[in-house]
Design a protein around this motif. Structure first.
Motif, short mmCIF file in Angstrom:
data_model
loop_
_atom_site.label_atom_id
_atom_site.label_comp_id
_atom_site.label_asym_id
_atom_site.label_seq_id
_atom_site.Cartn_x
_atom_site.Cartn_y
_atom_site.Cartn_z
N ALA A 155 0.83 -1.21 0.00
CA ALA A 155 0.00 0.00 0.00
C ALA A 155 0.86 1.25 0.00
O ALA A 155 0.65 2.17 -0.79
N LEU A 156 1.89 1.29 0.86
CA LEU A 156 2.76 2.46 0.92
C LEU A 156 3.49 2.68 -0.41
O LEU A 156 3.61 3.80 -0.90
N GLY A 157 3.96 1.57 -0.98
CA GLY A 157 4.72 1.66 -2.23
C GLY A 157 3.88 2.19 -3.37
O GLY A 157 4.41 2.82 -4.29
N ILE A 158 2.57 1.97 -3.32
CA ILE A 158 1.70 2.45 -4.40
C ILE A 158 1.16 3.85 -4.10
O ILE A 158 1.15 4.72 -4.96
N ILE A 159 0.76 4.07 -2.84
CA ILE A 159 0.21 5.39 -2.49
C ILE A 159 1.23 6.50 -2.73
O ILE A 159 0.92 7.55 -3.27
N PHE A 160 2.49 6.25 -2.33
CA PHE A 160 3.51 7.29 -2.46
C PHE A 160 4.38 7.08 -3.70
O PHE A 160 5.55 7.47 -3.73
N TYR A 161 3.78 6.48 -4.71
CA TYR A 161 4.52 6.19 -5.95
C TYR A 161 5.24 7.41 -6.49
O TYR A 161 6.44 7.38 -6.78
N GLN A 162 4.51 8.51 -6.63
CA GLN A 162 5.10 9.69 -7.27
C GLN A 162 6.20 10.32 -6.42
O GLN A 162 7.21 10.78 -6.95
N GLN A 163 5.99 10.33 -5.10
CA GLN A 163 7.00 10.91 -4.23
C GLN A 163 8.28 10.06 -4.25
O GLN A 163 9.39 10.59 -4.33
N ALA A 183 11.99 12.50 5.04
CA ALA A 183 10.93 11.66 5.59
C ALA A 183 10.63 10.49 4.64
O ALA A 183 10.47 9.35 5.09
N PHE A 184 10.59 10.77 3.34
CA PHE A 184 10.29 9.69 2.41
C PHE A 184 11.43 8.70 2.30
O PHE A 184 11.21 7.51 2.07
N TYR A 185 12.66 9.18 2.49
CA TYR A 185 13.81 8.27 2.50
C TYR A 185 13.71 7.31 3.68
O TYR A 185 13.88 6.09 3.53
N LEU A 186 13.38 7.86 4.85
CA LEU A 186 13.24 7.01 6.04
C LEU A 186 12.06 6.04 5.87
O LEU A 186 12.14 4.87 6.25
N LEU A 187 10.98 6.55 5.29
CA LEU A 187 9.83 5.68 5.04
C LEU A 187 10.23 4.52 4.13
O LEU A 187 9.89 3.36 4.39
N LEU A 188 10.98 4.84 3.08
CA LEU A 188 11.42 3.79 2.16
C LEU A 188 12.28 2.75 2.89
O LEU A 188 12.10 1.54 2.70
N LEU B 106 4.06 17.68 -9.07
CA LEU B 106 4.04 17.27 -7.66
C LEU B 106 3.69 18.47 -6.81
O LEU B 106 4.14 19.58 -7.07
N ALA B 107 2.89 18.26 -5.80
CA ALA B 107 2.51 19.31 -4.87
C ALA B 107 1.63 20.36 -5.54
O ALA B 107 1.37 21.40 -4.97
N VAL B 108 1.18 20.12 -6.77
CA VAL B 108 0.20 21.01 -7.40
C VAL B 108 -1.09 20.22 -7.59
O VAL B 108 -2.14 20.56 -7.08
N ASP B 109 -0.98 19.12 -8.34
CA ASP B 109 -2.15 18.28 -8.57
C ASP B 109 -2.20 17.18 -7.52
O ASP B 109 -1.29 17.02 -6.72
N ARG B 110 -3.30 16.40 -7.57
CA ARG B 110 -3.42 15.25 -6.69
C ARG B 110 -2.22 14.34 -6.95
O ARG B 110 -1.92 14.02 -8.10
N ASN B 111 -1.51 13.97 -5.92
CA ASN B 111 -0.32 13.17 -6.21
C ASN B 111 -0.17 11.99 -5.26
O ASN B 111 0.92 11.56 -4.96
#
Lengths: 295, 257
Positions: A155-163, A183-188, B106-111
């Motif tokens: 779930a985490l890997g898909i929800i935060f895909y773009q980040q 934060a995202f590095y630590l999450l990963l 990123l940080a503009v649209d739903r992401n």
């Protein structure tokens, strides 16, 4: 193989093993793709080995202190998360000390595990199954834990895909877009930690790294996006664990090592195949690119 | 546009920055009005990229104050489009050109979660502006250096920036591709402030409105004053100017007025 399929129908322990392998495949495909994208394979290796400390400590508490509820896998989860956070903080604060931190966590974790196991009466065989995996020992209880961890990391890997994609590709740009890169590095790293625990049950902590990297490398060659890599890698790993389990059952071989050898063989085949196709492609593609006018 | 007084694009007052105890920039004052086209020039290691990163909020000054659009830069970094110098990325990372450009949203649209069709449309629009929209599904690593530079500009444009900041965007390009990028920047300058690091002094004189010469200290020259700069620089400008004319299809102004 048909023997194996019949046996799966008859024996619950084989069903559990198969389920554990399939569950782990999904997490391994998703998180392994990020490990390769962010180039943190060495960190994953360090976390995997440090898990022995948690396994050993939990086993000791369970038998000597009679904490019946403390399944060794819980200890593994705690140790893996702890290792991930320590390595993560060091690497964010003092980048140049990252290697040292990983090595330290790697070896100290194992040393702690070895000492605890030595002090635990009558469980010496545990050491071998932690190190090299014993998928046939998966119990319904640990299967639930595996399923829960699986759900969380996927779930985490898909929800935060773009980040995660942004911090893997261009950290500076990600930071400018307001993404909390640290934060995202630590999450990963925490996701890696949980995935490592999943895989320890399948192939053991020494061989985790092969399953976390080789299938991803195979899938990455054939993909244009991380999403494709994830799906393809998960399928490859599911096939490898299932076939590996079948082969090991039929030939009476250790399952973990069989799975890893199959993985290695598949990687080698694709490597040779890719370099063959590249040679063919170069003699053709070279001419094509010459004809294209420069933009 | 309303007539209200707007904060300048960039304002730096008495800024110093050192790296490991070595002074990179000292007592820097910079003023860039909105809508300006500023070129940053100077020797290698003179602090050009450091200056830009201070403006971007990626570095904090040891001393002095940096204001971008009237605010501390890290607070407004989302309103700045940044095009880094050809940067090192994981070449084995499977990522399409479209994926790269979508990062601009990123940080503009739903992401959260997978990308939407809307995001992809935005990426295509941005790629059209730099005329490489046909690359959208190509693997980023499989495109040429010139194409990658355009893709990175498209990524910056996808952020809808008020200021576009570029670090040597033509460093790895041939003269023809370089000319196209400069034409594009001139066009974009009609809508936004452009700040650009360049080693091509000929370009500087032809297109930009002001020049920051960076070598530990920073001096600003409107291009109208370029004639007063030392003969040595002028010679350098002149030598490059010939090259500029060759690919400058719009004609445009000369070195000095």
């Amino acid at each position: 193989m048909s023997d194996f399929l019949r046996a799966v129908g008859e024996h619950a322990f084989l069903q559990y093993a198969l389920a554990a392998g399939l569950l782990a495949s999904v997490a391994c495909g998703v998180v392994g793709s990020w490990v390769s994208a962010r180039r943190i394979t060495y960190i994953a290796g360090g976390i995997a080995h440090s898990v022995l400390g948690g396994l050993g400590a939990a086993r000791y508490l369970q038998t000597v202190m009679e904490w019946e509820w403390l399944h060794p896998l819980y200890g593994a989860v705690v140790a893996a998360l702890l290792a991930a956070l320590v390595i993560g903080f060091v690497s964010l604060r003092w980048r140049e000390s990252e290697d040292t931190a990983i090595s330290a966590i790697w070896a100290i974790g194992m040393a702690v595990g070895v000492l605890f196991i030595a002090r635990t009466p009558g469980y010496a065989e545990d050491l071998m199954s932690y190190l090299f995996g014993n998928i046939l020992m998966v119990t319904p209880g640990s299967l639930w834990l595996i399923a829960a961890l699986d759900l969380v990391v996927v779930a985490l890997g898909i929800i935060f895909y773009q980040q995660l994609l942004a911090i893997s590709f261009d950290e500076e740009f990600a930071r400018m877009r307001g993404i909390n890169v640290e934060a995202f590095y630590l999450l990963l790293l925490c996701m890696v930690a949980l995935t490592v625990v999943l895989l320890v049950t399948v192939v053991g902590l020494v061989m985790v790294i092969a399953l976390l990297t080789l299938p991803i490398a195979i899938a990455g060659r054939l993909s244009r996006s991380i999403a494709q890599t994830m799906v393809l890698a998960a399928i490859i790993i599911a096939l490898l664990t299932t076939v590996g389990l079948g082969v090991s059952y039929s030939a009476n071989l250790p399952a973990g090592a069989t799975i890893i050898l199959l993985t290695g063989a598949l990687y080698l085949i694709t490597l040779v195949g890719a370099s063959f196709f590249r040679r063919v492609g170069r003699s053709r593609g070279g001419q094509a690119s010459q004809q294209q006018p420069p933009r | 546009m309303s007539v209200k007084i707007e904060a300048p694009a960039v304002e730096m007052q008495d800024v110093s920055f050192s790296y490991d105890g070595r002074a990179v920039l000292e007592d820097v004052d910079v003023y860039i009005p909105r809508g300006d086209f500023t070129g940053i020039v100077g020797p290698n290691g003179g602090g050009k990229t450091t200056l830009l990163k201070l403006m971007l909020g990626l570095l904090r000054p040891d001393r002095g104050q940096v204001r971008v659009l009237g605010r501390p830069p890290h607070e407004v970094s989302r309103r700045i489009g940044y095009v880094p110098q050809s940067f090192s990325y994981n070449r084995r990372l499977p990522i399409t050109v479209g994926d790269v450009v979508m990062m601009g949203r990123l940080a503009v649209d739903r992401n959260l979660g997978p990308r939407t069709a809307h995001l992809r449309e935005r990426a295509r629009e941005a790629l059209e502006q730099v005329s490489v929209s046909e690359l959208i599904d190509r693997r980023f690593g499989d495109t040429s250096a010139g194409q990658q530079q355009r893709v990175l500009i498209a990524r910056a444009l996808a952020t809808d920036p008020e200021i576009l900041m570029l670090d040597e965007p033509t460093a790895s390009l041939d003269a023809a591709a370089e000319g196209e990028i400069y034409d594009l920047l001139r066009e974009l300058n009609e809508r936004m402030t452009v700040v650009l690091i360049t080693h091509d002094l000929g370009f500087v004189s032809g297109v930009v409105q002001s020049v920051l010469c960076v070598n530990r200290r920073v001096r600003r020259h409107p291009t109208s004053e370029m004639g007063q700069i030392s003969g040595e620089l002028l010679e350098e400008l002149y030598g490059r100017e010939l090259r500029l004319v060759r690919h400058d299809r719009n004609g445009g102004g000369g070195c000095c007025e």
